[in-house]
Write a protein that holds these residues in place. Structure first.
Motif, PDB file in Angstrom:
ATOM      1  N   PHE A   1      54.682  58.451  34.398  1.00 42.68           N
ATOM      2  CA  PHE A   1      53.774  58.066  35.181  1.00 42.68           C
ATOM      3  C   PHE A   1      52.614  57.550  34.580  1.00 42.68           C
ATOM      4  O   PHE A   1      52.164  56.527  34.851  1.00 42.68           O
ATOM      5  N   TRP A   2      52.075  58.288  33.829  1.00 37.70           N
ATOM      6  CA  TRP A   2      50.898  58.060  32.890  1.00 37.70           C
ATOM      7  C   TRP A   2      51.139  56.726  32.070  1.00 37.70           C
ATOM      8  O   TRP A   2      50.056  56.070  32.056  1.00 37.70           O
ATOM      9  N   GLU A   3      52.223  56.353  31.592  1.00 38.65           N
ATOM     10  CA  GLU A   3      52.230  55.270  30.715  1.00 38.65           C
ATOM     11  C   GLU A   3      52.494  54.295  31.586  1.00 38.65           C
ATOM     12  O   GLU A   3      51.703  53.116  31.409  1.00 38.65           O
ATOM     13  N   HIS A   4      52.953  54.227  33.030  1.00 37.71           N
ATOM     14  CA  HIS A   4      53.021  53.142  33.903  1.00 37.71           C
ATOM     15  C   HIS A   4      51.628  52.722  34.359  1.00 37.71           C
ATOM     16  O   HIS A   4      51.132  51.845  34.334  1.00 37.71           O
ATOM     17  N   PHE A   5      51.007  53.900  34.535  1.00 33.57           N
ATOM     18  CA  PHE A   5      49.286  53.732  34.960  1.00 33.57           C
ATOM     19  C   PHE A   5      48.747  53.201  34.164  1.00 33.57           C
ATOM     20  O   PHE A   5      47.621  52.250  34.277  1.00 33.57           O
ATOM     21  N   ARG A   6      48.878  53.433  32.685  1.00 31.04           N
ATOM     22  CA  ARG A   6      48.041  53.102  31.797  1.00 31.04           C
ATOM     23  C   ARG A   6      48.373  51.264  31.639  1.00 31.04           C
ATOM     24  O   ARG A   6      47.336  50.621  31.516  1.00 31.04           O
ATOM     25  N   ARG A   7      49.465  51.093  31.793  1.00 32.33           N
ATOM     26  CA  ARG A   7      50.025  49.546  31.878  1.00 32.33           C
ATOM     27  C   ARG A   7      49.253  48.979  32.921  1.00 32.33           C
ATOM     28  O   ARG A   7      48.980  47.615  32.685  1.00 32.33           O
ATOM     29  N   LEU A   8      49.279  49.434  34.115  1.00 32.64           N
ATOM     30  CA  LEU A   8      48.711  49.056  35.328  1.00 32.64           C
ATOM     31  C   LEU A   8      47.210  48.609  34.868  1.00 32.64           C
ATOM     32  O   LEU A   8      46.620  47.680  35.249  1.00 32.64           O
ATOM     33  N   LEU A   9      46.754  49.617  34.380  1.00 29.02           N
ATOM     34  CA  LEU A   9      45.081  49.312  34.103  1.00 29.02           C
ATOM     35  C   LEU A   9      44.805  48.372  33.208  1.00 29.02           C
ATOM     36  O   LEU A   9      43.589  47.729  33.153  1.00 29.02           O
ATOM     37  N   GLU A  10      45.740  47.967  32.115  1.00 29.62           N
ATOM     38  CA  GLU A  10      45.628  47.164  31.203  1.00 29.62           C
ATOM     39  C   GLU A  10      45.647  45.625  31.883  1.00 29.62           C
ATOM     40  O   GLU A  10      45.058  44.554  31.567  1.00 29.62           O
ATOM     41  N   ARG A  11      46.302  45.740  33.161  1.00 27.35           N
ATOM     42  CA  ARG A  11      46.235  44.454  33.714  1.00 27.35           C
ATOM     43  C   ARG A  11      45.136  43.945  34.712  1.00 27.35           C
ATOM     44  O   ARG A  11      44.498  43.062  35.119  1.00 27.35           O
ATOM     45  N   LEU A  12      44.144  44.863  34.909  1.00 27.94           N
ATOM     46  CA  LEU A  12      42.878  44.842  35.533  1.00 27.94           C
ATOM     47  C   LEU A  12      41.698  44.090  34.614  1.00 27.94           C
ATOM     48  O   LEU A  12      42.043  44.535  33.392  1.00 27.94           O
ATOM     49  N   PRO A  13      40.845  43.518  35.124  1.00 28.88           N
ATOM     50  CA  PRO A  13      39.640  43.014  34.245  1.00 28.88           C
ATOM     51  C   PRO A  13      39.090  44.104  33.552  1.00 28.88           C
ATOM     52  O   PRO A  13      39.172  45.201  34.161  1.00 28.88           O
ATOM     53  N   GLU A  14      38.813  44.159  32.518  1.00 33.34           N
ATOM     54  CA  GLU A  14      38.295  44.979  31.695  1.00 33.34           C
ATOM     55  C   GLU A  14      36.982  45.913  32.279  1.00 33.34           C
ATOM     56  O   GLU A  14      37.096  47.160  32.528  1.00 33.34           O
ATOM     57  N   LEU A  44      29.348  48.607  41.363  1.00 34.13           N
ATOM     58  CA  LEU A  44      30.114  49.738  40.735  1.00 34.13           C
ATOM     59  C   LEU A  44      31.157  50.077  42.127  1.00 34.13           C
ATOM     60  O   LEU A  44      32.524  50.214  41.761  1.00 34.13           O
ATOM     61  N   TRP A  45      30.620  50.232  43.162  1.00 37.42           N
ATOM     62  CA  TRP A  45      31.670  50.573  44.279  1.00 37.42           C
ATOM     63  C   TRP A  45      32.546  49.394  44.467  1.00 37.42           C
ATOM     64  O   TRP A  45      33.890  49.764  44.628  1.00 37.42           O
ATOM     65  N   VAL A  46      32.271  48.100  44.431  1.00 40.66           N
ATOM     66  CA  VAL A  46      33.206  47.119  44.588  1.00 40.66           C
ATOM     67  C   VAL A  46      34.151  47.111  43.485  1.00 40.66           C
ATOM     68  O   VAL A  46      35.459  46.819  43.769  1.00 40.66           O
ATOM     69  N   LEU A  47      33.897  47.369  42.229  1.00 39.62           N
ATOM     70  CA  LEU A  47      34.795  47.386  41.087  1.00 39.62           C
ATOM     71  C   LEU A  47      35.891  48.606  41.480  1.00 39.62           C
ATOM     72  O   LEU A  47      37.047  48.251  41.118  1.00 39.62           O
ATOM     73  N   ARG A  48      35.287  49.533  41.687  1.00 43.95           N
ATOM     74  CA  ARG A  48      36.334  50.834  41.907  1.00 43.95           C
ATOM     75  C   ARG A  48      37.142  50.570  43.230  1.00 43.95           C
ATOM     76  O   ARG A  48      38.472  50.977  43.025  1.00 43.95           O
ATOM     77  N   HIS A  49      36.638  49.795  44.287  1.00 44.96           N
ATOM     78  CA  HIS A  49      37.453  49.426  45.336  1.00 44.96           C
ATOM     79  C   HIS A  49      38.748  48.535  44.946  1.00 44.96           C
ATOM     80  O   HIS A  49      39.623  48.802  45.354  1.00 44.96           O
ATOM     81  N   ARG A  50      38.168  47.584  44.235  1.00 43.65           N
ATOM     82  CA  ARG A  50      39.051  46.656  43.715  1.00 43.65           C
ATOM     83  C   ARG A  50      40.378  47.204  42.870  1.00 43.65           C
ATOM     84  O   ARG A  50      41.364  46.837  42.894  1.00 43.65           O
ATOM     85  N   ALA A  51      39.851  48.117  42.035  1.00 47.66           N
ATOM     86  CA  ALA A  51      40.898  48.669  41.168  1.00 47.66           C
ATOM     87  C   ALA A  51      41.909  49.748  41.891  1.00 47.66           C
ATOM     88  O   ALA A  51      42.995  49.441  41.761  1.00 47.66           O
ATOM     89  N   ARG A  52      41.191  50.284  42.946  1.00 46.77           N
ATOM     90  CA  ARG A  52      42.040  51.429  43.774  1.00 46.77           C
ATOM     91  C   ARG A  52      43.180  50.389  44.629  1.00 46.77           C
ATOM     92  O   ARG A  52      43.995  50.692  44.552  1.00 46.77           O
ATOM     93  N   GLN A  53      42.559  49.462  45.111  1.00 43.14           N
ATOM     94  CA  GLN A  53      43.513  48.608  46.021  1.00 43.14           C
ATOM     95  C   GLN A  53      44.534  47.937  45.049  1.00 43.14           C
ATOM     96  O   GLN A  53      45.729  48.082  45.430  1.00 43.14           O
ATOM     97  N   PHE A  54      44.264  47.367  43.698  1.00 44.95           N
ATOM     98  CA  PHE A  54      45.407  46.897  42.986  1.00 44.95           C
ATOM     99  C   PHE A  54      46.386  48.193  42.700  1.00 44.95           C
ATOM    100  O   PHE A  54      47.450  47.921  42.669  1.00 44.95           O
ATOM    101  N   LEU A  55      45.844  49.159  42.071  1.00 40.78           N
ATOM    102  CA  LEU A  55      46.630  50.442  41.626  1.00 40.78           C
ATOM    103  C   LEU A  55      47.463  50.876  43.138  1.00 40.78           C
ATOM    104  O   LEU A  55      48.779  51.114  42.592  1.00 40.78           O
TER     105      LEU A  55
END
Length: 65
Positions: A1-14, A44-55
């Motif tokens: 799970f965590w490896e998959h999660f980490r790879r997904l985070l890498e696909r987001l803008p830094e 910050l709220w928008v960045l977190r929201h976009r990350a959550r939507q993508f994930l």
């Protein structure tokens, strides 16, 4: 799970990934995170929201098929 999660985070803008990780896994306050990233509280709220939507979409069962 965590490896998959980490790879997904890498696909987001830094900055989006940083905002998500700092806010959801870190122990800094919102104001400290905003100062570190140089963003407003609203941004910050928008960045977190976009990350959550993508994930959420990337980790949904239909996305794995």
């Amino acid at each position: 799970f965590w490896e998959h999660f980490r790879r997904l985070l890498e696909r987001l803008p830094e900055r989006t990934a940083q905002a998500f990780v700092l806010a959801d896994f870190g122990d800094e306050s919102t104001d400290e995170i905003c100062a570190r990233l140089g963003v407003s509280r609203n941004n910050l709220w928008v960045l977190r929201h976009r990350a959550r939507q993508f994930l959420r979409g990337a980790m949904a069962p239909a996305a794995a098929a």
